[in-house]
Design a protein around this motif. Structure first.
Motif, PDB file in Angstrom:
ATOM      1  N   ALA A  31      30.172  30.352  -9.591  1.00 40.03           N
ATOM      2  CA  ALA A  31      30.152  31.196  -8.562  1.00 40.03           C
ATOM      3  C   ALA A  31      31.082  32.609  -8.782  1.00 40.03           C
ATOM      4  O   ALA A  31      31.706  32.380  -9.856  1.00 40.03           O
ATOM      5  CB  ALA A  31      30.659  30.578  -7.267  1.00 40.03           C
ATOM      6  N   SER A  32      31.057  33.174  -7.758  1.00 40.49           N
ATOM      7  CA  SER A  32      31.709  34.438  -8.077  1.00 40.49           C
ATOM      8  C   SER A  32      33.310  34.295  -7.830  1.00 40.49           C
ATOM      9  O   SER A  32      33.600  33.218  -7.064  1.00 40.49           O
ATOM     10  CB  SER A  32      31.242  35.286  -6.813  1.00 40.49           C
ATOM     11  OG  SER A  32      32.519  36.368  -6.572  1.00 40.49           O
ATOM     12  N   LEU A  33      33.922  34.938  -8.316  1.00 42.53           N
ATOM     13  CA  LEU A  33      35.474  34.842  -8.125  1.00 42.53           C
ATOM     14  C   LEU A  33      36.005  34.895  -6.755  1.00 42.53           C
ATOM     15  O   LEU A  33      36.933  34.222  -6.414  1.00 42.53           O
ATOM     16  CB  LEU A  33      36.206  35.713  -9.054  1.00 42.53           C
ATOM     17  CG  LEU A  33      37.860  35.752  -9.100  1.00 42.53           C
ATOM     18  CD1 LEU A  33      38.272  34.601  -9.731  1.00 42.53           C
ATOM     19  CD2 LEU A  33      38.452  36.864  -9.968  1.00 42.53           C
ATOM     20  N   ASP A  34      35.193  35.648  -5.864  1.00 40.78           N
ATOM     21  CA  ASP A  34      35.553  35.818  -4.688  1.00 40.78           C
ATOM     22  C   ASP A  34      35.527  34.386  -3.708  1.00 40.78           C
ATOM     23  O   ASP A  34      36.292  34.198  -2.883  1.00 40.78           O
ATOM     24  CB  ASP A  34      34.589  36.815  -3.922  1.00 40.78           C
ATOM     25  CG  ASP A  34      34.585  38.240  -4.504  1.00 40.78           C
ATOM     26  OD1 ASP A  34      35.948  38.477  -4.960  1.00 40.78           O
ATOM     27  OD2 ASP A  34      33.821  39.042  -4.401  1.00 40.78           O
ATOM     28  N   ASP A  35      34.396  33.817  -3.972  1.00 38.29           N
ATOM     29  CA  ASP A  35      34.370  32.539  -3.291  1.00 38.29           C
ATOM     30  C   ASP A  35      33.250  31.576  -4.043  1.00 38.29           C
ATOM     31  O   ASP A  35      32.157  31.971  -4.679  1.00 38.29           O
ATOM     32  CB  ASP A  35      33.861  32.913  -1.805  1.00 38.29           C
ATOM     33  CG  ASP A  35      33.715  31.685  -0.950  1.00 38.29           C
ATOM     34  OD1 ASP A  35      34.934  31.367  -0.310  1.00 38.29           O
ATOM     35  OD2 ASP A  35      32.647  30.996  -0.728  1.00 38.29           O
ATOM     36  N   VAL A  36      33.602  30.157  -3.689  1.00 40.77           N
ATOM     37  CA  VAL A  36      32.560  29.291  -4.482  1.00 40.77           C
ATOM     38  C   VAL A  36      31.115  29.232  -3.690  1.00 40.77           C
ATOM     39  O   VAL A  36      30.168  28.960  -4.317  1.00 40.77           O
ATOM     40  CB  VAL A  36      33.098  27.808  -4.478  1.00 40.77           C
ATOM     41  CG1 VAL A  36      33.028  27.332  -2.821  1.00 40.77           C
ATOM     42  CG2 VAL A  36      32.424  27.008  -5.091  1.00 40.77           C
ATOM     43  N   ASP A  37      31.127  29.906  -2.601  1.00 35.39           N
ATOM     44  CA  ASP A  37      29.566  30.261  -2.077  1.00 35.39           C
ATOM     45  C   ASP A  37      29.265  31.569  -2.181  1.00 35.39           C
ATOM     46  O   ASP A  37      27.966  32.010  -1.534  1.00 35.39           O
ATOM     47  CB  ASP A  37      29.731  29.907  -0.400  1.00 35.39           C
ATOM     48  CG  ASP A  37      30.011  28.526  -0.195  1.00 35.39           C
ATOM     49  OD1 ASP A  37      29.582  27.659  -0.940  1.00 35.39           O
ATOM     50  OD2 ASP A  37      30.908  28.222   0.708  1.00 35.39           O
ATOM     51  N   LEU A  53      28.454  40.113 -16.926  1.00 32.94           N
ATOM     52  CA  LEU A  53      28.488  39.284 -15.853  1.00 32.94           C
ATOM     53  C   LEU A  53      30.076  39.451 -15.632  1.00 32.94           C
ATOM     54  O   LEU A  53      30.813  39.259 -16.381  1.00 32.94           O
ATOM     55  CB  LEU A  53      28.343  37.825 -16.053  1.00 32.94           C
ATOM     56  CG  LEU A  53      27.061  37.378 -16.105  1.00 32.94           C
ATOM     57  CD1 LEU A  53      26.630  37.383 -17.843  1.00 32.94           C
ATOM     58  CD2 LEU A  53      26.867  35.882 -15.560  1.00 32.94           C
ATOM     59  N   SER A  54      30.484  40.001 -14.396  1.00 32.39           N
ATOM     60  CA  SER A  54      31.910  40.157 -14.114  1.00 32.39           C
ATOM     61  C   SER A  54      32.460  39.443 -13.080  1.00 32.39           C
ATOM     62  O   SER A  54      31.759  39.121 -12.187  1.00 32.39           O
ATOM     63  CB  SER A  54      31.979  41.703 -13.813  1.00 32.39           C
ATOM     64  OG  SER A  54      31.828  42.304 -14.919  1.00 32.39           O
ATOM     65  N   SER A  55      33.729  39.250 -13.155  1.00 31.59           N
ATOM     66  CA  SER A  55      34.426  38.115 -12.016  1.00 31.59           C
ATOM     67  C   SER A  55      33.523  37.067 -11.539  1.00 31.59           C
ATOM     68  O   SER A  55      33.477  36.715 -10.332  1.00 31.59           O
ATOM     69  CB  SER A  55      34.873  39.399 -10.803  1.00 31.59           C
ATOM     70  OG  SER A  55      35.360  40.357 -11.297  1.00 31.59           O
ATOM     71  N   TRP A  56      33.387  36.285 -12.470  1.00 32.61           N
ATOM     72  CA  TRP A  56      32.785  34.741 -12.183  1.00 32.61           C
ATOM     73  C   TRP A  56      33.960  34.049 -12.253  1.00 32.61           C
ATOM     74  O   TRP A  56      35.075  34.000 -12.988  1.00 32.61           O
ATOM     75  CB  TRP A  56      31.617  34.819 -12.733  1.00 32.61           C
ATOM     76  CG  TRP A  56      31.615  34.570 -14.312  1.00 32.61           C
ATOM     77  CD1 TRP A  56      31.624  35.605 -15.192  1.00 32.61           C
ATOM     78  CD2 TRP A  56      31.863  33.533 -15.175  1.00 32.61           C
ATOM     79  NE1 TRP A  56      31.697  34.927 -16.645  1.00 32.61           N
ATOM     80  CE2 TRP A  56      31.772  33.660 -16.354  1.00 32.61           C
ATOM     81  CE3 TRP A  56      31.998  31.903 -14.682  1.00 32.61           C
ATOM     82  CZ2 TRP A  56      31.925  32.887 -17.293  1.00 32.61           C
ATOM     83  CZ3 TRP A  56      32.148  31.117 -15.707  1.00 32.61           C
ATOM     84  CH2 TRP A  56      31.984  31.495 -17.050  1.00 32.61           C
ATOM     85  N   GLY A  57      33.750  32.634 -11.903  1.00 36.41           N
ATOM     86  CA  GLY A  57      34.700  31.861 -11.824  1.00 36.41           C
ATOM     87  C   GLY A  57      34.012  30.102 -12.163  1.00 36.41           C
ATOM     88  O   GLY A  57      32.851  30.004 -11.672  1.00 36.41           O
ATOM     89  N   ASP A  67      39.227  31.333 -13.920  1.00 37.77           N
ATOM     90  CA  ASP A  67      38.708  32.706 -13.121  1.00 37.77           C
ATOM     91  C   ASP A  67      38.954  34.112 -13.643  1.00 37.77           C
ATOM     92  O   ASP A  67      39.396  34.095 -14.721  1.00 37.77           O
ATOM     93  CB  ASP A  67      39.511  32.707 -11.682  1.00 37.77           C
ATOM     94  CG  ASP A  67      41.255  32.845 -11.953  1.00 37.77           C
ATOM     95  OD1 ASP A  67      41.450  33.424 -12.849  1.00 37.77           O
ATOM     96  OD2 ASP A  67      41.762  32.435 -11.008  1.00 37.77           O
ATOM     97  N   GLY A  68      38.379  35.042 -13.212  1.00 42.65           N
ATOM     98  CA  GLY A  68      38.352  36.545 -13.494  1.00 42.65           C
ATOM     99  C   GLY A  68      37.862  36.728 -15.025  1.00 42.65           C
ATOM    100  O   GLY A  68      37.943  37.673 -15.542  1.00 42.65           O
ATOM    101  N   ILE A  69      36.618  36.019 -15.167  1.00 48.24           N
ATOM    102  CA  ILE A  69      35.987  36.052 -16.475  1.00 48.24           C
ATOM    103  C   ILE A  69      34.942  37.143 -16.414  1.00 48.24           C
ATOM    104  O   ILE A  69      34.269  37.279 -15.461  1.00 48.24           O
ATOM    105  CB  ILE A  69      35.121  34.645 -16.866  1.00 48.24           C
ATOM    106  CG1 ILE A  69      36.311  33.560 -16.838  1.00 48.24           C
ATOM    107  CG2 ILE A  69      34.554  34.641 -18.079  1.00 48.24           C
ATOM    108  CD1 ILE A  69      35.764  32.365 -16.923  1.00 48.24           C
ATOM    109  N   SER A  70      35.033  37.713 -17.606  1.00 46.86           N
ATOM    110  CA  SER A  70      33.975  38.852 -17.698  1.00 46.86           C
ATOM    111  C   SER A  70      32.902  38.411 -19.299  1.00 46.86           C
ATOM    112  O   SER A  70      33.749  38.025 -19.985  1.00 46.86           O
ATOM    113  CB  SER A  70      34.442  40.178 -17.964  1.00 46.86           C
ATOM    114  OG  SER A  70      34.878  40.518 -16.672  1.00 46.86           O
TER     115      SER A  70
END
Length: 77
Positions: A31-37, A53-57, A67-70
């Motif tokens: 999911a996004s780094l911002d939130d699991v949903d 793909l940027s900012s996924w976790g 986290d913070g994977i690109s």
């Protein structure tokens, strides 16, 4: 790892959207780094050879384990 993640392609926006809640490596949620949903949105280059793909976790038990994977995927000829 042998896992597959499904995405929806928007060819006009050159974007791939990965719905949240997809599991990989047995335990982790992609999911996004911002939130699991929040979905991960990747961009596709104009020539279609590169997906970014940027900012996924990798989420586990409500926390980002990684986290913070690109990630940049490049088509091999």
């Amino acid at each position: 790892m042998g896992d597959s993640l499904l995405a929806t392609l928007d060819p006009i926006a050159r974007a791939l959207t990965f719905a949240p809640g997809q599991t990989f490596a047995t335990y982790y949620t992609f999911a996004s780094l911002d939130d699991v949903d929040t979905p991960v949105v990747a961009t596709v280059s104009e020539d279609g050879r590169t997906i970014t793909l940027s900012s996924w976790g990798a989420w586990y038990a409500g926390y980002t384990y990684v986290d913070g994977i690109s990630t940049v995927l490049t088509r091999q000829e």
